[in-house]
Design a protein around this motif. Structure first.
Motif, PDB file in Angstrom:
ATOM      1  N   GLN A  55      58.418 -50.303 -73.498  1.00  0.00           N
ATOM      2  CA  GLN A  55      57.750 -51.345 -74.029  1.00  0.00           C
ATOM      3  C   GLN A  55      58.224 -52.753 -74.131  1.00  0.00           C
ATOM      4  OE1 GLN A  55      56.411 -50.537 -78.157  1.00  0.00           O
ATOM      5  NE2 GLN A  55      55.138 -52.385 -78.280  1.00  0.00           N
ATOM      6  N   ILE A  56      57.509 -53.635 -73.646  1.00  0.00           N
ATOM      7  CA  ILE A  56      58.055 -55.115 -73.885  1.00  0.00           C
ATOM      8  C   ILE A  56      57.651 -55.602 -75.238  1.00  0.00           C
ATOM      9  CG2 ILE A  56      58.007 -57.449 -72.967  1.00  0.00           C
ATOM     10  CD1 ILE A  56      59.791 -55.657 -71.339  1.00  0.00           C
ATOM     11  N   GLU A  57      58.704 -56.030 -76.028  1.00  0.00           N
ATOM     12  CA  GLU A  57      58.279 -56.567 -77.426  1.00  0.00           C
ATOM     13  C   GLU A  57      58.344 -58.144 -77.082  1.00  0.00           C
ATOM     14  OE1 GLU A  57      61.872 -55.295 -79.393  1.00  0.00           O
ATOM     15  OE2 GLU A  57      61.140 -53.399 -79.548  1.00  0.00           O
ATOM     16  N   SER A  58      58.929 -58.679 -76.317  1.00  0.00           N
ATOM     17  CA  SER A  58      58.602 -60.116 -76.410  1.00  0.00           C
ATOM     18  C   SER A  58      59.098 -60.720 -74.892  1.00  0.00           C
ATOM     19  CB  SER A  58      59.372 -61.061 -77.355  1.00  0.00           C
ATOM     20  OG  SER A  58      60.859 -60.959 -77.236  1.00  0.00           O
ATOM     21  N   PHE A  59      58.430 -61.722 -74.223  1.00  0.00           N
ATOM     22  CA  PHE A  59      58.901 -62.388 -73.085  1.00  0.00           C
ATOM     23  C   PHE A  59      58.608 -63.852 -73.119  1.00  0.00           C
ATOM     24  CE2 PHE A  59      58.170 -63.505 -68.729  1.00  0.00           C
ATOM     25  CZ  PHE A  59      58.879 -62.828 -68.054  1.00  0.00           C
ATOM     26  N   GLU A  60      59.746 -64.567 -73.400  1.00  0.00           N
ATOM     27  CA  GLU A  60      59.575 -65.860 -73.641  1.00  0.00           C
ATOM     28  C   GLU A  60      60.538 -67.063 -72.911  1.00  0.00           C
ATOM     29  OE1 GLU A  60      60.316 -68.895 -77.768  1.00  0.00           O
ATOM     30  OE2 GLU A  60      60.756 -66.453 -77.748  1.00  0.00           O
ATOM     31  N   VAL A  61      59.767 -68.029 -72.464  1.00  0.00           N
ATOM     32  CA  VAL A  61      60.490 -69.116 -71.859  1.00  0.00           C
ATOM     33  C   VAL A  61      60.965 -69.980 -72.845  1.00  0.00           C
ATOM     34  CG1 VAL A  61      60.569 -71.102 -70.462  1.00  0.00           C
ATOM     35  CG2 VAL A  61      59.154 -69.383 -69.733  1.00  0.00           C
ATOM     36  N   GLU A  62      62.324 -70.005 -73.156  1.00  0.00           N
ATOM     37  CA  GLU A  62      63.031 -70.631 -74.323  1.00  0.00           C
ATOM     38  C   GLU A  62      63.348 -71.913 -74.191  1.00  0.00           C
ATOM     39  OE1 GLU A  62      64.977 -66.903 -76.991  1.00  0.00           O
ATOM     40  OE2 GLU A  62      66.283 -67.963 -75.640  1.00  0.00           O
ATOM     41  N   VAL A 117      65.068 -67.852 -70.125  1.00  0.00           N
ATOM     42  CA  VAL A 117      63.938 -66.723 -70.284  1.00  0.00           C
ATOM     43  C   VAL A 117      64.582 -65.739 -71.044  1.00  0.00           C
ATOM     44  CG1 VAL A 117      62.230 -65.286 -69.359  1.00  0.00           C
ATOM     45  CG2 VAL A 117      62.688 -67.226 -68.097  1.00  0.00           C
ATOM     46  N   ALA A 118      63.948 -65.277 -72.323  1.00  0.00           N
ATOM     47  CA  ALA A 118      64.346 -64.326 -72.903  1.00  0.00           C
ATOM     48  C   ALA A 118      63.608 -63.263 -73.105  1.00  0.00           C
ATOM     49  CB  ALA A 118      64.552 -64.886 -74.349  1.00  0.00           C
ATOM     50  N   VAL A 119      63.853 -61.863 -72.790  1.00  0.00           N
ATOM     51  CA  VAL A 119      63.175 -60.815 -72.614  1.00  0.00           C
ATOM     52  C   VAL A 119      63.737 -59.765 -73.630  1.00  0.00           C
ATOM     53  CG1 VAL A 119      62.110 -58.746 -71.386  1.00  0.00           C
ATOM     54  CG2 VAL A 119      62.704 -61.222 -70.508  1.00  0.00           C
ATOM     55  N   LYS A 120      62.728 -59.180 -74.437  1.00  0.00           N
ATOM     56  CA  LYS A 120      63.428 -58.251 -75.546  1.00  0.00           C
ATOM     57  C   LYS A 120      62.254 -56.986 -75.491  1.00  0.00           C
ATOM     58  CE  LYS A 120      65.023 -61.586 -78.810  1.00  0.00           C
ATOM     59  NZ  LYS A 120      64.940 -61.836 -80.359  1.00  0.00           N
ATOM     60  N   GLY A 121      62.894 -55.556 -75.397  1.00  0.00           N
ATOM     61  CA  GLY A 121      61.951 -54.465 -75.289  1.00  0.00           C
ATOM     62  C   GLY A 121      62.997 -53.178 -75.482  1.00  0.00           C
ATOM     63  N   TYR A 134      66.929 -53.584 -76.197  1.00  0.00           N
ATOM     64  CA  TYR A 134      67.627 -54.444 -75.203  1.00  0.00           C
ATOM     65  C   TYR A 134      67.111 -55.714 -75.479  1.00  0.00           C
ATOM     66  CZ  TYR A 134      64.075 -54.595 -71.774  1.00  0.00           C
ATOM     67  OH  TYR A 134      62.741 -55.089 -71.193  1.00  0.00           O
ATOM     68  N   ALA A 135      68.085 -56.714 -75.210  1.00  0.00           N
ATOM     69  CA  ALA A 135      67.517 -58.209 -75.052  1.00  0.00           C
ATOM     70  C   ALA A 135      68.394 -58.837 -74.036  1.00  0.00           C
ATOM     71  CB  ALA A 135      67.996 -59.087 -76.281  1.00  0.00           C
TER      72      ALA A 135
END
Length: 397
Positions: free
Chosen positions: A139-146, A155-159, A172-173
Motif C-alpha cells: 500500500q502507498i501511504e503518501s506520494f508527494e512532490v516536496e 519526490v517523497a514516497v511512503k508505503g 519504507y520511505a
C-alpha cells in the motif's frame, strides 16, 4: 528578519546571480525565518575555494534551468535537461521510465530510453523462506512532490513492502532528489520495522534491546535494482572515491563489489555477534568480483559501480559504504544493476528489530557517452567522488 523568500538571491563573484531555491525549515514566533535551506548551483575548482553571497537585496534574475516537474493523477515526470524520469504512484517501483537525451536535441526519442519496458520488483526484499516482498504489491501511504524549484526537485514516497497477497511487516520511505542539468538522482531510502520492541532491564534498571526477540523481522536480502536496456557489449568499472579499482572490464557474468566487514584491525570480534551467538564474518573488508574471479581486495572503499554500453551508462553508490557493512553493488550482462542495502552475499540472516529504522543515502547517476580511464576523462569517477566527498559550504563567522 526575513519573511518573504522571493527577495532572496545567491550571487557569485562579481555579483552574478546564480540559480537558487529557498525553503523555510523553521520559523520564529512572529513567522519570520529561523532556519533556511538554500539550494544553488556552485562551481569550485579542485583544491580551491569559491565565494557566494546570500542576500535579500533583489537583483538580476538568475538564468533559467531545464528542471521541470509535471504531476498528474498517476504519478510525476521530472525533466532535468539531459534526463527525463517517470515515477508511478500506483505500484511504485522506483524508476518507471528513464530517458537520456543522447543527441542533445532537447527532446526524448524512443531510441533514447535507457530503462527496460518490463516491470520488475525494483524494491525487493527476500525473506528466509525465499518469499519476495515489494513496494509494487504494498500500500502507498503518501506520494508527494516536496520541492519543485529551478535547482532541485524532490519526490517523497511512503508505503509498505508486501508479498503478492498484500501481507508484510516492514514499511519504507523513499525521498528522490533530482537536480537541474544532470542525470544524478540522490535517494534517501528508509526501511522501518514498526513492530513493538521488547525491552529487558537488568538488576540496576538499565534497559537492553536484545537481538532475536519477538517483533524482529529476519530476511535474506533487501536491494534496490534497476534494469537497463543496453545495446551491445557491456563493460563494468568499480571505483573507490575518485579512483578506479576495476576499469571497464567486459561483463560476461555478474560482477561488482561486496563489503563483508569493517576492514579494520578488529573486523572479527564479539561486537559483531548475532542472536545465535555467532560471528558470521569470513574475511576482512571488501572484495571485487567478476564471475568466480576476485581480482582485488580493499579494506575500506568509498565504493561505486558503473556499467555502460557504447551509448549510455549508470553508476551507483552508497554513502558511507564500508561503515555500513555488509553492502553490495552488482551488475549483470543483462543490464540489472543492484544496490544491496542488506545483501544476500552476507553469510547470515539480516535482523531488523522491532522499532528499528535504517536510512541509506544512495546515488544513481545516469549518463550518455563513453567514459575514459583517467581522472580528467572519467566523469563517473568525478561525480562519484563528489557524492562521497561533497562540497562543504561554510558561512563566515
Amino acid at each position: 528578519s526575513i519573511s518573504d523568500l522571493s527577495t532572496l538571491t545567491v550571487t557569485a563573484a562579481g555579483g552574478i546571480t546564480v540559480p537558487a531555491q529557498f525553503e523555510t525549515t523553521s520559523t520564529w514566533s512572529d513567522g519570520s525565518v529561523k532556519w533556511l535551506l538554500v539550494d544553488f548551483k556552485a562551481d569550485c575548482a579542485a583544491n580551491a575555494n569559491a565565494s557566494y553571497s546570500l542576500t535579500d537585496r533583489v537583483g538580476k534574475s538568475a538564468p533559467s534551468t531545464a528542471l521541470k516537474v509535471d504531476q498528474d493523477g498517476k504519478g510525476v515526470t521530472i525533466v532535468t535537461g539531459p534526463m527525463r524520469c517517470r515515477l508511478d504512484r500506483e505500484g511504485f517501483d522506483l524508476f518507471s521510465e528513464v530517458y537520456l537525451d543522447h543527441d542533445s536535441s532537447g527532446t526524448f526519442e524512443d531510441g533514447e530510453k535507457i530503462s527496460r519496458a518490463e516491470r520488475n520488483n525494483s524494491l525487493r526484499l527476500t525473506d528466509m523462506q525465499g518469499r519476495e516482498f515489494s513496494s509494487r504489491w504494498g500500500q502507498i501511504e503518501s506520494f508527494e512532490v516536496e520541492a519543485s524549484g529551478p535547482v532541485r526537485a524532490t519526490v517523497a514516497v511512503k508505503g509498505k513492502l508486501a508479498d503478492v497477497d498484500g501481507d508484510g511487516e516492514l514499511s519504507y520511505a523513499a525521498r528522490l532528489n533530482f537536480y537541474a542539468g544532470t542525470g544524478l538522482v540522490r535517494v534517501f531510502f528508509t526501511l522501518a520495522n514498526r513492530n513493538p520492541s521488547k525491552v529487558f532491564r537488568d538488576e540496576d534498571g538499565d534497559a537492553h534491546w536484545l537481538l532475536g526477540q519477538p517483533g524482529s523481522v529476519f530476511f535474506e536480502d533487501f536491494s534496490l535494482t534497476t534494469k537497463l536496456g543496453f545495446d551491445g557489449p557491456v563493460v563494468m568499472s568499480v571505483g573507490d572515491g575518485p579512483r578506479d579499482i576495476l576499469d571497464r572490464v567486459p561483463l560476461k557474468d555478474e560482477g561488482g563489489i561486496y563489503q563483508e566487514s569493517s576492514g579494520g584491525d578488529n573486523w572479527y570480534g564479539r561486537v559483531h555477534m548475532n542472536h545465535k551467538l555467532e560471528i558470521p564474518m569470513r574475511f576482512r573488508g571488501a572484495r571485487t568480483f567478476v564471475g568466480q574471479v576476485e581480482p582485488f581486495k580493499v579494506d575500506r572503499p568509498d565504493a561505486w559501480l558503473h556499467v555502460s554500453d557504447r551509448k549510455f551508462g549508470l553508476a551507483v553508490a552508497v554513502r558511507w559504504f564500508w561503515q555500513n557493512f555488509p553492502k553490495a553493488l552488482t551488475a549483470t550482462p543483462g543490464g540489472e544493476v543492484r544496490v544491496g542495502l542488506f545483501p544476500h552475499e552476507w553469510p547470515d540472516d539480516h535482523e531488523l528489530q522491532g522499532g528499528e529504522i535504517k536510512t541509506h543515502e544512495v546515488a544513481f547517476y545516469f549518463h550518455t557517452g563513453p567514459q575514459g580511464s583517467s581522472v580528467t576523462e572519467n566523469r563517473v569517477a568525478t561525480v562519484m567522488g563528489a557524492f562521497h566527498y561533497p562540497l562543504i559550504v561554510r558561512a563566515p563567522a
